[in-house]
Design a protein around this motif. Structure first.
Motif, PDB file in Angstrom:
ATOM      1  N   LYS A 108       0.842  -1.200   0.000  1.00 54.72           N
ATOM      2  CA  LYS A 108       0.000   0.000   0.000  1.00 54.72           C
ATOM      3  C   LYS A 108       0.874   1.245   0.000  1.00 54.72           C
ATOM      4  O   LYS A 108       0.570   2.219  -0.677  1.00 54.72           O
ATOM      5  CB  LYS A 108      -0.936  -0.001   1.206  1.00 54.72           C
ATOM      6  N   GLN A 109       1.937   1.230   0.746  1.00 57.97           N
ATOM      7  CA  GLN A 109       2.846   2.376   0.814  1.00 57.97           C
ATOM      8  C   GLN A 109       3.516   2.588  -0.534  1.00 57.97           C
ATOM      9  O   GLN A 109       3.638   3.714  -0.991  1.00 57.97           O
ATOM     10  CB  GLN A 109       3.890   2.149   1.914  1.00 57.97           C
TER      11      GLN A 109
ATOM     12  N   ALA B  91       2.377   1.723  -3.484  1.00 55.92           N
ATOM     13  CA  ALA B  91       1.367   2.205  -4.420  1.00 55.92           C
ATOM     14  C   ALA B  91       1.091   3.681  -4.188  1.00 55.92           C
ATOM     15  O   ALA B  91       0.943   4.468  -5.128  1.00 55.92           O
ATOM     16  CB  ALA B  91       0.072   1.387  -4.282  1.00 55.92           C
ATOM     17  N   LYS B  92       1.030   4.077  -2.905  1.00 54.74           N
ATOM     18  CA  LYS B  92       0.816   5.498  -2.596  1.00 54.74           C
ATOM     19  C   LYS B  92       1.999   6.324  -3.074  1.00 54.74           C
ATOM     20  O   LYS B  92       1.821   7.430  -3.594  1.00 54.74           O
ATOM     21  CB  LYS B  92       0.605   5.687  -1.086  1.00 54.74           C
ATOM     22  N   ASP B  93       3.201   5.816  -2.880  1.00 46.90           N
ATOM     23  CA  ASP B  93       4.396   6.538  -3.343  1.00 46.90           C
ATOM     24  C   ASP B  93       4.393   6.663  -4.859  1.00 46.90           C
ATOM     25  O   ASP B  93       4.708   7.730  -5.404  1.00 46.90           O
ATOM     26  CB  ASP B  93       5.670   5.809  -2.889  1.00 46.90           C
TER      27      ASP B  93
ATOM     28  N   TYR C 208       1.776   6.567  -6.803  1.00 46.02           N
ATOM     29  CA  TYR C 208       0.691   7.490  -7.151  1.00 46.02           C
ATOM     30  C   TYR C 208       1.128   8.947  -6.919  1.00 46.02           C
ATOM     31  O   TYR C 208       0.896   9.820  -7.751  1.00 46.02           O
ATOM     32  CB  TYR C 208      -0.563   7.166  -6.323  1.00 46.02           C
ATOM     33  N   GLY C 209       1.822   9.182  -5.834  1.00 47.58           N
ATOM     34  CA  GLY C 209       2.328  10.519  -5.530  1.00 47.58           C
ATOM     35  C   GLY C 209       3.340  10.983  -6.570  1.00 47.58           C
ATOM     36  O   GLY C 209       3.343  12.133  -6.999  1.00 47.58           O
TER      37      GLY C 209
END
Length: 107
Positions: free
Chosen positions: A3-4, A6-8, A10-11
Motif C-alpha cells: 500500500k505504501q 502504491a501510494k508513493d 501514485y504521488g
C-alpha cells in the motif's frame, strides 16, 4: 508495504503530471513568444523593404520630373527663339491656329 509503495507511485505520478503541465505551459509560452518575435521581425523587414522601394520610386520620379522640366524648358526656349526670329510669321500662324480651334469648338 504494498500500500505504501502504491501510494508513493501514485504521488510520483501526480508530481510528474504537475511537472509535465508546468513544462507544457512553459513550452507554449516560449513558442508564442517566438512566434510574436518572428512576426515582429517579419513586420520590421517588410517595413524596411517598403521604405527602400518607396525611396527608390521617389528618386526615379524625381529624376523623371527633372528630365521633363528640362525638356519643357528647352522646348519653351526653342519656341521663343523661333518667335524672335520670325515674329510676323508667328503671329499669322497663331491667328490661323486660333481660327482652326474656334471652328472645331463651334461644332
Amino acid at each position: 508495504m504494498e500500500k505504501q509503495t502504491a501510494k508513493d507511485d501514485y504521488g510520483r505520478v501526480i508530481n510528474d503530471l504537475q511537472l509535465l503541465r508546468e513544462d507544457l505551459a512553459s513550452l507554449t509560452k516560449a513558442v508564442a513568444e517566438g512566434q510574436r518575435s518572428s512576426a515582429n521581425n517579419l513586420k520590421d523587414e517588410i517595413n524596411r523593404e517598403a521604405h527602400a522601394v518607396f525611396d527608390n520610386l521617389r528618386k526615379r520620379g524625381d529624376a523623371a520630373l527633372t528630365r521633363a522640366t528640362e525638356a519643357g524648358s528647352q522646348t519653351v526656349e526653342n519656341v521663343e527663339h523661333k518667335i524672335e526670329e520670325r515674329p510676323f510669321l508667328s503671329i499669322i500662324l497663331m491667328f490661323l491656329a486660333g481660327i482652326i480651334v474656334g471652328k472645331m469648338l463651334d461644332r
